[in-house]
Design a protein around this motif. Structure first.
Motif, short mmCIF file in Angstrom:
data_model
loop_
_atom_site.label_atom_id
_atom_site.label_comp_id
_atom_site.label_asym_id
_atom_site.label_seq_id
_atom_site.Cartn_x
_atom_site.Cartn_y
_atom_site.Cartn_z
N VAL A 243 0.82 -0.92 0.13
CA VAL A 243 0.20 0.10 -0.13
C VAL A 243 0.89 1.25 -0.23
O VAL A 243 1.67 1.01 0.95
CB VAL A 243 -0.86 0.07 1.02
CG1 VAL A 243 -1.53 1.13 1.55
CG2 VAL A 243 -1.70 -1.35 1.40
N ASP A 249 -3.05 9.66 -7.08
CA ASP A 249 -2.87 9.17 -7.71
C ASP A 249 -1.78 9.01 -8.70
O ASP A 249 -0.74 8.58 -8.43
CB ASP A 249 -4.10 9.03 -8.87
CG ASP A 249 -5.04 8.23 -8.39
OD1 ASP A 249 -5.09 7.71 -7.10
OD2 ASP A 249 -6.47 8.15 -8.78
N ALA A 301 -2.30 -1.95 -2.86
CA ALA A 301 -3.27 -0.46 -3.68
C ALA A 301 -2.30 0.82 -4.11
O ALA A 301 -1.60 1.59 -2.54
CB ALA A 301 -4.62 -0.35 -2.33
N THR A 307 -8.85 6.12 -3.83
CA THR A 307 -8.08 5.21 -4.87
C THR A 307 -8.00 3.93 -3.80
O THR A 307 -8.12 2.44 -4.28
CB THR A 307 -6.77 5.78 -6.00
OG1 THR A 307 -7.43 6.04 -6.61
CG2 THR A 307 -6.61 3.76 -6.68
N VAL A 308 -6.66 4.17 -2.82
CA VAL A 308 -6.31 3.01 -2.12
C VAL A 308 -7.47 2.19 -1.28
O VAL A 308 -7.91 1.25 -1.20
CB VAL A 308 -5.86 3.78 -1.07
CG1 VAL A 308 -5.53 2.58 0.40
CG2 VAL A 308 -4.13 4.23 -1.48
N ALA A 310 -11.19 2.52 -2.03
CA ALA A 310 -11.94 1.24 -2.98
C ALA A 310 -11.23 -0.33 -3.17
O ALA A 310 -12.00 -1.10 -2.94
CB ALA A 310 -12.07 1.83 -4.18
N ARG A 311 -9.94 0.59 -3.54
CA ARG A 311 -9.14 -0.65 -3.41
C ARG A 311 -8.67 -2.08 -2.73
O ARG A 311 -8.59 -2.85 -2.37
CB ARG A 311 -7.50 -0.79 -4.25
CG ARG A 311 -6.65 -1.97 -4.22
CD ARG A 311 -7.30 -2.32 -5.31
NE ARG A 311 -6.65 -3.89 -5.73
CZ ARG A 311 -6.87 -5.00 -5.90
NH1 ARG A 311 -7.98 -5.64 -5.65
NH2 ARG A 311 -6.13 -6.65 -6.10
N LEU A 312 -8.53 -1.23 -1.20
CA LEU A 312 -8.80 -2.09 0.09
C LEU A 312 -9.94 -3.09 0.74
O LEU A 312 -9.73 -4.04 0.95
CB LEU A 312 -8.06 -1.67 1.00
CG LEU A 312 -6.48 -0.79 0.57
CD1 LEU A 312 -6.27 -0.09 1.99
CD2 LEU A 312 -5.84 -1.80 1.53
N GLU A 313 -10.67 -1.85 0.00
CA GLU A 313 -12.14 -2.16 0.49
C GLU A 313 -12.67 -3.92 -0.49
O GLU A 313 -13.15 -4.74 0.08
CB GLU A 313 -13.22 -1.72 0.34
CG GLU A 313 -13.66 -0.32 0.88
CD GLU A 313 -13.75 -0.83 2.68
OE1 GLU A 313 -14.36 -2.05 2.34
OE2 GLU A 313 -14.27 -0.08 3.37
N GLU A 314 -12.06 -4.03 -1.87
CA GLU A 314 -11.63 -5.28 -3.11
C GLU A 314 -11.68 -5.91 -2.58
O GLU A 314 -12.15 -7.69 -1.70
CB GLU A 314 -11.86 -4.83 -3.86
CG GLU A 314 -12.20 -3.49 -4.69
CD GLU A 314 -11.47 -3.44 -5.98
OE1 GLU A 314 -10.64 -3.61 -6.50
OE2 GLU A 314 -12.66 -2.61 -7.62
N ILE A 315 -10.29 -6.11 -2.17
CA ILE A 315 -9.41 -7.28 -1.55
C ILE A 315 -9.65 -8.07 0.08
O ILE A 315 -10.09 -8.91 0.27
CB ILE A 315 -8.05 -6.02 -1.39
CG1 ILE A 315 -6.91 -5.81 -1.80
CG2 ILE A 315 -7.23 -7.34 -0.10
CD1 ILE A 315 -6.21 -5.39 -2.02
N GLU A 318 -12.74 -9.50 -1.47
CA GLU A 318 -12.39 -10.70 -2.30
C GLU A 318 -11.92 -11.61 -0.60
O GLU A 318 -11.62 -13.18 -1.26
CB GLU A 318 -11.29 -10.22 -3.13
CG GLU A 318 -10.71 -11.47 -3.80
CD GLU A 318 -9.80 -10.88 -4.70
OE1 GLU A 318 -9.72 -11.85 -5.91
OE2 GLU A 318 -9.41 -10.35 -5.29
#
Length: 349
Positions: A243, A249, A301, A307-308, A310-315, A318
């Motif tokens: 991270v 970005d 992320a 941006t981070v 959103a990406r960490l929530e995805e991870i 998953e």
């Protein structure tokens, strides 16, 4: 030993598992940046740990690597003592100690000493990889090395040294160490440690920050075969994530080029200190190398706070990880601090 000895938080329901509800920890590789020294690196490591404690991170782990000019944590137990002595409440430990490199007795004594000095704050994360090249492994072990297949036996011996002994037994004893509740984690990048962690009822941490491909199968294997133990009632899985957070970005992506250069050097079988960031990697790597580096950094992320997040929530959705441990190979120490500060604000905001 209960979950509390490990500093574990009860896993939230999968429907509510979010960045705000799971712990964040730090994996520090004690980077030696180009033109700097190990002395400065270790000062930066302590400074980061002190800030991380203030920002609410749960634990601060250091990794054992040898013969690498860009990493200052080869004497991992010593660095853990350095960090624990300069902090007051954050958990400090190894992510991890490469057990095949060491006598189990020595590790029991080292971590027994750390636990005696800093009670209730020490984690012992163990791996079975060498953490080095073959020649260095031979130098560490002074003879034919283990290929890791005897890891379960070495682990059993290590755990035995922590068991209390009654009377004046003449057996080999770890003093300090004997009778202490030193929390043990198993670390891995394949199914081997996932299965062993499950069989022993221990928490499991996966090295998805550099080997993301097998993360989900390993977690499935661990959770599917987990046996409750005196240590854990339920499986507890930690995922490693790269991270890097910055105000924009573009700024974060530029900072991340130091990490990309480091991974590229590993692919090219080169060693060196952590390089300064560059404006573009396109003239540095080939298309094939770019694909390999990006694959290794699959669980990352990198970007602005939005941006981070959103990406960490995805991870998290998953992987259903119970905890994330974050690595950030950033050249400039102030930028590295700012990245971790912004990440803490994302979690708590």
């Amino acid at each position: 030993m209960s979950d509390l000895n490990y500093g574990l938080h009860s896993a939230t329901d999968s429907n509510n598992r979010r960045l705000s509800t799971i712990p964040l920890s730090i994996l520090d590789l004690a980077p030696i940046t180009a033109g700097s020294t190990a002395t400065q690196s270790l000062q930066n490591t302590l400074d980061l740990a002190q800030h991380a404690e203030k920002w609410g991170y749960l634990r601060f782990w250091l990794a054992e690597h040898h013969s690498m000019p860009g990493i200052a944590s080869s004497a991992t137990s010593v660095v853990i003592g350095h960090v624990a002595g300069g902090t007051s409440k954050i958990r400090v430990g190894s992510g991890g100690i490469m057990l095949p490199n060491h006598s189990p007795l020595v590790i029991a004594e080292q971590f027994g000493t750390l636990e005696s000095l800093y009670p209730g704050r020490i984690d012992l994360g163990l791996g079975r990889a060498p953490g080095s090249d073959q020649l260095t492994s031979q130098a560490l072990r002074r003879g034919p090395g283990s290929d890791g297949q005897d890891f379960p036996e070495r682990l059993r011996e290590l755990r035995d040294y922590f068991q209390p002994v009654s009377g004046s037994s003449m057996r080999v004893r770890a003093i300090p160490g004997e009778g202490l509740n030193v929390p043990i984690w198993l670390l891995g990048s394949s199914g081997f440690s996932a299965q062993l962690s499950a069989a022993l009822g221990l928490p499991f941490a996966f090295a998805s920050h550099f080997a993301p491909d097998y993360l989900l199968p390993a977690f499935d294997l661990y959770r599917g075969h987990f046996r409750p133990s005196e240590f854990l009632e339920k499986p507890y899985a930690m995922a490693g994530v790269n991270v890097i957070v910055a105000d924009t970005d573009a700024e974060a992506r530029r900072l991340a080029t130091s990490q990309e250069q480091q991974f590229l050097n590993l692919i090219r079988r080169r060693t060196g200190q952590l390089s300064a960031p560059v404006d573009s990697m396109e003239s540095i790597w080939t298309p094939q190398e770019k694909a390999l580096v990006q694959r290794q950094l699959g669980f990352a992320a990198i970007g602005s706070p939005e941006t981070v997040r959103a990406r960490l929530e995805e991870i998290i959705q998953e992987t259903q990880a119970d905890e994330l441990i974050v690595a950030a190979q950033v050249y400039d120490h102030k930028a590295r601090l700012r990245s971790y500060e912004l990440l803490a604000e994302i979690k708590n905001g």
